[in-house]
Design an enzyme around this catalytic site. Structure first.
Site, PDB file in Angstrom:
ATOM      1  N   CYS A  62       0.836  -1.201   0.000  1.00 14.51           N
ATOM      2  CA  CYS A  62       0.000   0.000   0.000  1.00 14.51           C
ATOM      3  C   CYS A  62       0.870   1.250   0.000  1.00 14.51           C
ATOM      4  CB  CYS A  62      -0.920  -0.051   1.226  1.00 14.51           C
ATOM      5  SG  CYS A  62      -1.726   1.504   1.638  1.00 14.51           S
ATOM      6  N   CYS A  65       0.060   4.030   2.451  1.00 12.44           N
ATOM      7  CA  CYS A  65       0.440   3.660   3.826  1.00 12.44           C
ATOM      8  C   CYS A  65       1.880   4.080   4.099  1.00 12.44           C
ATOM      9  CB  CYS A  65       0.307   2.155   4.039  1.00 12.44           C
ATOM     10  SG  CYS A  65      -1.388   1.540   3.861  1.00 12.44           S
TER      11      CYS A  65
END
Ligand SMILES: [Zn+2]
Length: 139
Positions: A62, A65
């Site tokens: 991700c 993230c």
């Protein structure tokens, strides 16, 4: 059990879940930036803290993230003693992801006294994230 390096003196400290208060460096007594990883076994203990807890649901794949991760590290350092950050890898802990409805990550869940009080979905820019978490950081 997490290893937290003291930013003041460099000591490596083993820090377990603490239900009351916050961790201090045994050598120099500085408040330690409280940022730990949790899994299904440790989650409830790690999120039972007397300071607000921000749970960061993330995954290695991700990209957003990775953008907010250093922001959270920075916040944990600057607000040592008033904030705990608990990181949960959703790939390794699908049960926790389901429990918190983490269909979309990054997801930040704010927990006070064991209960969810706020959540932030998606990667906010640093300033927006700090503003959003302002009431939490203010205590
Ligand atoms: Zn120290």
């Amino acid at each position: 059990m997490a290893i937290i390096v003291c930013p003041s003196c460099g000591a490596r400290n083993r820090v377990g879940p603490i239900a009351s208060g916050f961790p201090r460096c045994p050598r120099c007594k500085s408040e330690l930036p409280w940022l730990v990883d949790a899994d299904a076994q440790t989650f409830d203990a790690e999120t039972s803290a007397s300071v607000p807890v921000v749970v960061d649901f993330w995954a290695a794949w991700c990209g957003p993230c990775r953008m907010i991760s250093p922001v959270l590290e920075d916040l944990a350092g600057r607000h040592a003693g008033r904030l705990k950050v608990v990181k949960v890898d959703v790939d390794a802990n699908p049960g926790l992801a389901v429990r918190f409805g983490a269909q979309s990550i990054p997801l930040l869940v704010v927990i006070r006294d064991g209960r969810e009080v706020d959540r932030v979905v998606g990667a906010l820019p640093r300033a927006a994230l700090e503003q959003r978490l302002g009431p939490v950081l203010a205590g």
